[in-house]
Design a protein around this motif. Structure first.
Motif, PDB file in Angstrom:
ATOM      1  N   HIS A 139     -10.350 -26.819 -37.977  1.00 34.51           N
ATOM      2  CA  HIS A 139     -10.723 -27.786 -37.007  1.00 34.51           C
ATOM      3  C   HIS A 139      -9.847 -28.680 -36.404  1.00 34.51           C
ATOM      4  O   HIS A 139     -10.494 -29.733 -35.623  1.00 34.51           O
ATOM      5  CB  HIS A 139     -12.045 -28.173 -37.394  1.00 34.51           C
ATOM      6  CG  HIS A 139     -12.891 -28.220 -38.530  1.00 34.51           C
ATOM      7  ND1 HIS A 139     -14.266 -27.299 -36.954  1.00 34.51           N
ATOM      8  CD2 HIS A 139     -13.567 -28.597 -39.559  1.00 34.51           C
ATOM      9  CE1 HIS A 139     -15.037 -26.764 -38.441  1.00 34.51           C
ATOM     10  NE2 HIS A 139     -14.719 -26.743 -39.450  1.00 34.51           N
ATOM     11  N   GLY A 140      -8.769 -27.901 -36.854  1.00 34.27           N
ATOM     12  CA  GLY A 140      -7.201 -28.769 -36.212  1.00 34.27           C
ATOM     13  C   GLY A 140      -6.816 -28.519 -34.595  1.00 34.27           C
ATOM     14  O   GLY A 140      -6.942 -27.420 -34.416  1.00 34.27           O
ATOM     15  N   HIS A 141      -6.108 -29.498 -34.589  1.00 31.02           N
ATOM     16  CA  HIS A 141      -5.997 -29.360 -33.124  1.00 31.02           C
ATOM     17  C   HIS A 141      -4.898 -28.660 -32.482  1.00 31.02           C
ATOM     18  O   HIS A 141      -3.906 -28.595 -31.039  1.00 31.02           O
ATOM     19  CB  HIS A 141      -6.127 -30.174 -32.397  1.00 31.02           C
ATOM     20  CG  HIS A 141      -7.335 -31.303 -31.955  1.00 31.02           C
ATOM     21  ND1 HIS A 141      -8.084 -30.367 -30.715  1.00 31.02           N
ATOM     22  CD2 HIS A 141      -7.995 -31.443 -32.942  1.00 31.02           C
ATOM     23  CE1 HIS A 141      -9.950 -30.811 -31.424  1.00 31.02           C
ATOM     24  NE2 HIS A 141      -9.377 -32.029 -32.039  1.00 31.02           N
ATOM     25  N   GLY A 142      -3.739 -28.806 -34.216  1.00 31.65           N
ATOM     26  CA  GLY A 142      -2.750 -28.441 -33.865  1.00 31.65           C
ATOM     27  C   GLY A 142      -1.752 -27.082 -34.620  1.00 31.65           C
ATOM     28  O   GLY A 142      -2.844 -25.556 -34.571  1.00 31.65           O
ATOM     29  N   GLY A 143      -0.552 -26.524 -34.745  1.00 30.81           N
ATOM     30  CA  GLY A 143      -1.092 -25.512 -35.514  1.00 30.81           C
ATOM     31  C   GLY A 143       0.255 -24.692 -35.376  1.00 30.81           C
ATOM     32  O   GLY A 143       1.278 -25.227 -34.986  1.00 30.81           O
TER      33      GLY A 143
END
Length: 417
Positions: A139-143
């Protein structure tokens, strides 16, 4: 005739033996070739052969033509540049990558290629104890993403920052053209930063100013504050700062705990280039050097320098992947697929300059599993201990002096005047 599967099995075993023999006896070869430029052209024909040649003849020519012209980066006598990492598990993974041969520009082009990369960057991010927003998870917005080199990572982040600031300025001043805004943009980096940072600005068509360093060759907050203030007063738009953790010349560390809050306050993208030193942050004793990462928009380092993964493998994380994707996204019909907007996966073609990409995360997966975090930490610690031992030998010799603090594996020394 072409090589069939049976011959490939036989030749493959021979090649593994050749590689193992090469690496086991590498110190017997001269580390640097004693040759004149242009040596190779006279040793091979001027044109490609019309008829097939034998594999045995090709391998004879490896020793006759190629090996005399090789600089042996993995020799114990090689002390030029920063190290190039390698290990047997990584080499085997590279063989598998070549065999699978996928061009992983999208999830649909080879789902495992995309998904393993996302998970491996999460694994490595957790080893570094990165803030949660750099971890993709589910569910993260970064990576994270694997780039070819740190140079590419710097360029990609600078272009993303440039795109972001142009849109932000135009949102408040719709009458301003993109060209007008670009002419006022200014980026910053240390005077000790790698030349690739300046080159990124050159390619990106923006002005870059070099920030002076302190007596330890590091950028401090007050130095950047002064320059940003001057440039804003002159009507320029500061938009990007590339901090270096482990500079090329002396392995100095910019003070990102001071620089980060300034970048956040001024709406400047802060990228961290830790090309060499980043691998060491998996060790708790070196992790404090990464404090301040919470202020950064992106981070990059090269496992192919120090983490037993052979070239190329340059890992980059972003706080908000939408910032990168927003700058590079192109959606021709022939690249679309039914899962691209699901939110569960990403298409890495939007994170990089090339379209195609190799299955490089296999090398990370093999190495991380066959060494474990403890084994990787032991590798880093051994090399740092060797550097400290060398430092003590230099200090014991009255002819030399140490000219920069030895923090990791780089020792800077010189003759006393």
């Amino acid at each position: 005739r072409t090589m069939d599967a049976a011959e490939f099995r036989r030749r493959g075993r021979e090649m593994v033996d050749y590689v193992a023999d090469y690496l086991e006896n590498i110190e017997q070869r001269p580390v640097y070739p004693d040759l004149e430029p242009g040596y190779l052209r006279s040793l091979i024909p001027a044109e490609a052969p019309l008829e097939p040649e034998s594999y045995d003849d090709i391998m004879k020519d490896v020793e006759r033509v190629i090996m005399p012209g090789v600089t042996h980066w993995h020799s114990p006598y090689f002390f030029a540049y920063f190290p190039a990492a390698s290990s047997y598990p990584a080499m085997l993974a590279d063989m598998l990558c070549g065999a699978i041969g996928c061009i992983g520009f999208s999830w649909a082009a080879s789902p495992a290629c995309t998904e393993l990369e996302t998970v491996m960057l999460d694994w490595l991010g957790k080893m570094l104890q990165l803030p949660e927003y750099f971890i993709a998870g589910t569910h993260g917005h970064g990576g994270g993403v694997i780039q070819s080199t740190a140079s590419e990572a710097t360029l990609v982040t600078l272009l993303a920052a440039r795109c972001k600031v142009v849109r932000r300025v135009q949102a408040y001043n719709p009458e301003k053209s993109e060209g007008e805004i670009l002419s006022k943009l200014v980026a910053y980096t240390s005077e000790q930063a790698h030349s690739s940072v300046e080159r990124a600005a050159l390619i990106g068509g923006v002005m870059m100013r070099k920030v002076p360093t302190d007596n330890n060759y590091a950028v401090r907050g007050d130095m950047l504050t002064k320059m940003v203030g001057e440039d804003k007063a002159a009507g320029l738009i500061p938009f990007y700062f590339c901090a270096t953790l482990g500079t090329t010349a002396s392995c100095a560390f910019d003070h990102i705990t001071e620089l980060g809050p300034l970048c956040n306050e001024e709406n400047m993208w802060m990228h961290i280039d830790a090309a060499y030193a980043g691998s060491a942050f998996i060790c708790p004793e070196f992790r404090p050097l990464l404090n301040g990462i919470e202020f950064a928009d992106s981070l990059n380092f090269n496992p192919h320098k120090w983490l037993l993964i052979n070239f190329d493998c340059s890992t980059m994380w972003v706080k908000k992947r939408a910032d990168i994707i927003g700058a590079f996204k192109m959606e021709p019909l022939y690249l679309k697929h039914e899962n691209q907007e699901s939110g569960l996966i990403t298409d890495y073609r939007h994170w990089q300059i090339p379209l195609g990409r190799r299955f490089r995360s296999l090398k990370m997966w093999f190495v991380f599993r066959m060494y474990g975090l403890n084994g990787l930490q032991a590798h880093i610690r051994k090399q740092v201990a060797l550097a400290k031992e060398f430092e003590s030998l230099v200090r014991a010799d009255k002819r030399f002096e140490i000219c920069a603090e030895v923090i990791m594996g780089l020792v800077c020394f010189r003759l006393k005047v």
